[in-house]
Design an enzyme around this catalytic site. Structure first.
Site, PDB file in Angstrom:
ATOM      1  N   ASN B  79       0.809  -1.225   0.000  1.00  0.00           N
ATOM      2  CA  ASN B  79       0.000   0.000   0.000  1.00  0.00           C
ATOM      3  C   ASN B  79       0.843   1.277   0.000  1.00  0.00           C
ATOM      4  OD1 ASN B  79      -1.462  -2.087   2.204  1.00  0.00           O
ATOM      5  ND2 ASN B  79      -2.639  -1.511   0.388  1.00  0.00           N
ATOM      6  N   ILE B  86       1.161   6.931   0.195  1.00  0.00           N
ATOM      7  CA  ILE B  86       0.467   5.940   1.011  1.00  0.00           C
ATOM      8  C   ILE B  86      -0.987   5.818   0.577  1.00  0.00           C
ATOM      9  CG2 ILE B  86      -0.146   5.305   3.373  1.00  0.00           C
ATOM     10  CD1 ILE B  86       2.022   7.456   4.225  1.00  0.00           C
ATOM     11  N   CYS B  87      -1.457   4.568   0.423  1.00  0.00           N
ATOM     12  CA  CYS B  87      -2.864   4.360   0.106  1.00  0.00           C
ATOM     13  C   CYS B  87      -3.600   4.078   1.405  1.00  0.00           C
ATOM     14  CB  CYS B  87      -3.007   3.178  -0.856  1.00  0.00           C
ATOM     15  SG  CYS B  87      -4.713   2.770  -1.208  1.00  0.00           S
ATOM     16  N   LEU B  88      -4.243   5.081   1.922  1.00  0.00           N
ATOM     17  CA  LEU B  88      -4.927   4.942   3.201  1.00  0.00           C
ATOM     18  C   LEU B  88      -6.205   5.766   3.111  1.00  0.00           C
ATOM     19  CD1 LEU B  88      -4.614   3.776   6.079  1.00  0.00           C
ATOM     20  CD2 LEU B  88      -3.455   5.888   6.726  1.00  0.00           C
ATOM     21  N   LEU B 121      -1.387  -0.080  -3.921  1.00  0.00           N
ATOM     22  CA  LEU B 121      -0.910   1.108  -4.610  1.00  0.00           C
ATOM     23  C   LEU B 121       0.316   0.700  -5.438  1.00  0.00           C
ATOM     24  CD1 LEU B 121      -1.416   4.124  -4.926  1.00  0.00           C
ATOM     25  CD2 LEU B 121       0.223   4.513  -3.090  1.00  0.00           C
TER      26      LEU B 121
END
Lengths: 348, 149
Positions: B79, B86-88, B121
């Site tokens: 991620n 960052i994929c959050l 990601l």
């Protein structure tokens, strides 16, 4: 606290003009000093009308006023209308005794707490204003009604039939009647029955609670209906709404309409009355309304016209593959608009 | 700190006075909206013992919009891409003005404990994670050893 007592030029006035109505055909204008008491007003009326002062009872917002209360305590503005009736003293000796015995300090303390308890969005002033709660008789629509009990919460005020009173008007003649509540703006002098939309989530921030967004302790604040009663200040409320509006992040709910939850995202925290979005200002409120309508149309199986500058929404009655947009067809576009030919039908 | 919203001042003070275990966040001397962040790799994760540097920036609209956060230390994680992005969800559409720097950094720490290759990601890393998880964890450990210690 003197806000309601200022005249239009902003000067504080020490006397105000009141109208005391005895019946539809009999009303008395009285000039009163803010420091004078209800009893002083009664004596003035007594001289004008040749009625003994002790036989006069004055009603404001569903309550009989105690003799010792001062006009200042009542938080009423210039040109306010009070209602009155006459009654022989013996009949309610006990009641008067109670009123003034425990009454006086109580009344003024209670009135003090009531100060700015409610806020309204006033269309006349185009802004948030402290509001005042007023009552009238459901039957004759007059203010001669005396409440059997005070309202405890918003349900008492907003749902019909929860509180009754005794109406002293000529028409009702002391009968038990249902009470009608309404709110008025304290920011300007309006008509007697002019009403303003109460914003039930806007409250004074007496406990100095922190706004969940900016951590400041301003007042008044929005209190969300979630279990934790999260608080947001009005500036942050506006930016929060505009940001969520830009993202089309509002929620369409069948009970409360197009609304927002508290910023923490608590369950059951949706704002319960769309009037609160009037606080966003005219332009943003217009955007809110059109987004809300579009969302409603789409969720109920309707379509939006894709023509440039049209965007009309309509609900379909027949199961046809193509429909003609009623707005475009009526010629709301320029005649030579080349897009119309291509777009005035909507494929499903 | 003139002109800095009270909320940012309070959050910064709290981060200093009550630091979160395994996380440090220090405001830059010249820019109170820019934070130098370190996150210690959580125990029993492939990132254990690593010290990961991040940068965090509070945009003008904060807290109405999310902070911008990026890993500066290279990390092998499905991620987090090679640029450190960052994929959050809470940094994107799930952002709420009631969230704070503290909660964002805790979520990033939790993301290190629980990589989610189903919402990737870094596609290559995610594929590796799904096809051979133990090999991917070994690679993540090796990267931690090489870049974060």
């Amino acid at each position: 606290m003197f806000r309601a007592l200022r005249n239009r030029s902003g000067l504080q006035m020490s006397t105000i003009l009141l109208t005391v109505k005895f019946s539809s055909s009999c009303s008395c204008p009285v000039d009163v000093d803010l420091e004078s008491s209800v009893l002083d007003v009664k004596s003035t009326l007594s001289k004008q009308l040749q009625i003994p002062a002790e036989e006069i009872q004055i009603i404001l917002a569903g309550r009989i006023l105690a003799d010792k209360s001062t006009i200042k305590d009542l938080c009423i503005g210039n040109c306010s209308v009070l209602h009155a009736f006459t009654q022989k003293p013996p009949e309610f000796d006990v009641k008067v005794g109670n009123e003034s015995a425990d009454g006086n300090t109580n009344t003024s303390v209670r009135k003090g707490e009531l100060r700015y308890q409610y806020f309204v969005f006033c269309k006349e002033c185009q802004c948030l204003q402290p509001g005042k709660l007023r009552v009238s008789c459901q039957s004759c629509k007059s203010g001669y009604i005396i409440l059997y009990r005070d309202p405890d919460n918003f349900d008492d005020v907003q749902q019909r039939g929860r509180i009754n009173g005794e109406c002293k008007s000529e028409q009702c003649n002391g009968q038990q009647r249902e009470v009608e509540f309404y709110f008025k703006c304290t920011g300007h002098q309006g008509e007697e029955r002019e009403t303003a939309a109460v914003l039930k989530h806007v409250r004074p921030n007496r406990k100095h609670r922190l706004c969940v967004v900016c951590s400041e302790t301003g007042s008044p604040v929005m209190v969300f209906p979630c279990e934790r009663r999260h608080v947001i200040c009005l500036d942050c409320f506006k930016s929060y709404c505009v940001v969520r509006l830009n993202d089309r992040g509002f929620t369409e709910n069948e009970n409360v309409g197009y609304s927002l939850p508290c910023p923490v995202g608590c369950p059951n925290s949706l704002i319960e009355d769309p009037h609160h979005f009037c606080l966003l200002g005219v332009d943003q409120y217009e955007r809110y309304k059109s987004f809300a309508t579009e969302e409603y149309v789409l969720q109920n199986g309707g379509v939006l016209c894709p023509a440039v500058g049209c965007g009309s929404g309509f609900l379909l009655t027949e199961a046809s593959r193509k429909v003609t947009c009623p707005t475009c067809q009526k010629g709301s576009h320029q005649k030579d608009d080349p897009t119309i030919d291509n777009y005035h039908t909507v494929s499903l | 700190m003139a002109g800095l919203p009270r909320r940012i001042i309070k959050e910064t003070q709290r981060l200093m006075q009550e630091p979160v275990s395994g996380i440090t966040a220090l405001p830059d001397e010249n820019n109170a909206r820019y934070f130098h962040v370190t996150v210690i790799g959580p125990k029993e994760s492939p990132y254990e013992n690593g010290t990961f540097k991040l940068e965090l920036f509070l945009p003008e609209e904060y807290p109405m919009s999310a902070p911008k956060v990026r890993f500066l230390t290279k990390i092998y994680h499905p991620n987090i891409d090679k640029l450190g992005r960052i994929c959050l969800d809470i940094l994107k559409d799930k952002w709420s003005p009631a969230l704070q720097i503290r909660t964002v950094l805790l979520s990033i720490q939790a993301l290190l404990s629980a990589p989610n290759p189903d919402d990737p990601l870094a596609n290559e890393v995610a594929d590796a994670w799904k096809s051979d998880e133990s090999q991917a964890i070994e690679t993540a450990k090796a990267w931690t050893q090489k870049h974060a210690i």
